[in-house]
Design a protein around this motif. Structure first.
Motif, PDB file in Angstrom:
ATOM      1  N   PRO A 158      58.881  41.691  48.709  1.00  0.00           N
ATOM      2  CA  PRO A 158      58.578  41.960  47.005  1.00  0.00           C
ATOM      3  C   PRO A 158      57.256  42.054  46.925  1.00  0.00           C
ATOM      4  O   PRO A 158      56.444  41.230  47.475  1.00  0.00           O
ATOM      5  N   GLN A 159      56.716  42.743  45.777  1.00  0.00           N
ATOM      6  CA  GLN A 159      55.184  42.526  45.391  1.00  0.00           C
ATOM      7  C   GLN A 159      55.325  41.855  44.004  1.00  0.00           C
ATOM      8  O   GLN A 159      56.293  42.220  43.302  1.00  0.00           O
ATOM      9  N   TYR A 160      54.432  41.272  43.607  1.00  0.00           N
ATOM     10  CA  TYR A 160      54.458  40.601  42.433  1.00  0.00           C
ATOM     11  C   TYR A 160      54.087  41.657  41.362  1.00  0.00           C
ATOM     12  O   TYR A 160      53.571  42.667  41.678  1.00  0.00           O
ATOM     13  N   ARG A 161      54.757  41.319  40.197  1.00  0.00           N
ATOM     14  CA  ARG A 161      54.437  42.507  39.007  1.00  0.00           C
ATOM     15  C   ARG A 161      52.951  42.951  38.567  1.00  0.00           C
ATOM     16  O   ARG A 161      53.117  44.069  38.272  1.00  0.00           O
ATOM     17  N   ASP A 162      52.044  42.142  38.968  1.00  0.00           N
ATOM     18  CA  ASP A 162      50.855  42.502  38.875  1.00  0.00           C
ATOM     19  C   ASP A 162      50.218  42.869  40.150  1.00  0.00           C
ATOM     20  O   ASP A 162      49.892  41.964  41.065  1.00  0.00           O
ATOM     21  N   PRO A 163      50.112  44.124  40.616  1.00  0.00           N
ATOM     22  CA  PRO A 163      49.681  44.507  41.974  1.00  0.00           C
ATOM     23  C   PRO A 163      48.384  44.012  42.379  1.00  0.00           C
ATOM     24  O   PRO A 163      48.104  43.922  43.525  1.00  0.00           O
ATOM     25  N   ASP A 164      47.369  43.682  41.297  1.00  0.00           N
ATOM     26  CA  ASP A 164      46.215  43.208  41.672  1.00  0.00           C
ATOM     27  C   ASP A 164      45.914  41.977  41.896  1.00  0.00           C
ATOM     28  O   ASP A 164      44.979  41.200  42.297  1.00  0.00           O
ATOM     29  N   SER A 165      47.094  41.226  41.744  1.00  0.00           N
ATOM     30  CA  SER A 165      47.120  39.595  41.752  1.00  0.00           C
ATOM     31  C   SER A 165      47.182  39.236  43.204  1.00  0.00           C
ATOM     32  O   SER A 165      48.131  39.833  43.978  1.00  0.00           O
ATOM     33  N   PRO A 166      46.632  38.070  43.631  1.00  0.00           N
ATOM     34  CA  PRO A 166      46.771  37.426  45.032  1.00  0.00           C
ATOM     35  C   PRO A 166      48.044  36.932  45.162  1.00  0.00           C
ATOM     36  O   PRO A 166      48.346  36.142  46.165  1.00  0.00           O
ATOM     37  N   VAL A 167      49.012  36.775  44.153  1.00  0.00           N
ATOM     38  CA  VAL A 167      50.297  35.980  44.119  1.00  0.00           C
ATOM     39  C   VAL A 167      51.124  36.531  45.420  1.00  0.00           C
ATOM     40  O   VAL A 167      51.443  37.637  45.469  1.00  0.00           O
ATOM     41  N   THR A 168      51.541  35.461  46.142  1.00  0.00           N
ATOM     42  CA  THR A 168      52.595  35.608  47.161  1.00  0.00           C
ATOM     43  C   THR A 168      53.743  35.086  47.290  1.00  0.00           C
ATOM     44  O   THR A 168      53.913  34.005  46.411  1.00  0.00           O
ATOM     45  N   ASN A 169      54.657  35.204  48.108  1.00  0.00           N
ATOM     46  CA  ASN A 169      55.671  34.578  48.050  1.00  0.00           C
ATOM     47  C   ASN A 169      56.359  33.998  49.305  1.00  0.00           C
ATOM     48  O   ASN A 169      57.310  33.348  49.574  1.00  0.00           O
TER      49      ASN A 169
END
Length: 237
Positions: free
Chosen positions: A200-211
């Motif tokens: 999955p990709q975080y809803r903001d594609p430019d964010s560095p958020v990972t899972n």
């Protein structure tokens, strides 16, 4: 060629040092270890669990859909986790998906872990997977063809853009329940869900958020520094 030879020479030296250290350690195993040394070892082990260092000889990408090599894939798997994964022995294991069921191998129900979270503390939801796979289907990445290869319902028509992206056989029944519908019975679907394009990709594609187990601490021209994701569901392991 000179650079390659130099790299081989350095690798040989490092390998030699490692062998020497291992050999010395085996010879010294019979000696008593002081509490101070034991504490230092434990601290070093804990440090190794928190900070990850990986050498990559090639271009790095933080976009799973752009992965073109195993080195890139290894970095991405440090950062992102899909429904399923494989362990070090090659065994299929649950990842974000806690459990799954099917009656006909065409309609599959996956239940997500309650404690699956992004690195910012937000919950990973079934909608995150639906949105990510829908976006993949409309991208320019050659990996989008994997959706058709795994027999997702209407995938071929969606990829050819003769049907809307909402026609793809993916449905978030609630935050923790993902329904996948296929064009034909595919009993090996769980084995296919560990593919890097399906993380999955975080809803903001430019964010560095990972899972995944790690998150991005900082970046430089030649390096990406990863640190332990404090919200990873298996952070203590």
């Amino acid at each position: 060629m000179n650079n390659f030879l130099a790299l081989c020479q350095r690798s040989a030296v490092i390998f030699s040092i490692i062998l020497t250290v291992v050999a010395c350690d085996k010879l010294d195993n019979s000696k008593p270890v002081s509490p101070q040394v034991e504490a230092l070892k434990n601290t070093q082990l804990e440090s190794n669990r928190v900070e990850l260092k990986r050498g990559v000889y090639g271009d790095l990408t933080l976009q799973p859909w752009q992965a073109q090599s195993e080195e890139q894939t290894q970095l991405l798997r440090d950062l992102f986790e899909g429904l399923m994964a494989y362990d070090a022995q090659g065994n299929l294991i649950p990842a974000v998906a806690e459990s799954w069921q099917t009656k006909d191998n065409k309609t599959w129900i996956f239940t997500l872990r309650e404690n699956a979270k992004w690195s910012n503390g937000e919950a990973v939801t079934a909608s995150d997977f639906v949105q990510s796979w829908q976006t993949l289907s409309q991208s320019e990445s050659p990996l989008k063809n994997y959706l058709a290869f795994m027999n997702v319902k209407n995938a071929k028509a969606v990829l050819e853009k003769t049907l809307t992206v909402e026609s793809l056989g993916l449905f978030a029944e609630n935050d923790r329940t993902l329904r996948i519908e296929l064009d034909k019975a595919t009993p090996y679907l769980p084995e296919m869900l560990a593919h890097i394009s399906l993380v999955p990709q975080y809803r903001d594609p430019d964010s560095p958020v990972t899972n995944g187990a790690y998150m991005i601490e900082s970046e430089s021209v030649k390096s990406i520094y990863l640190t332990k994701n404090p919200y990873y569901w298996q952070k203590n392991n």
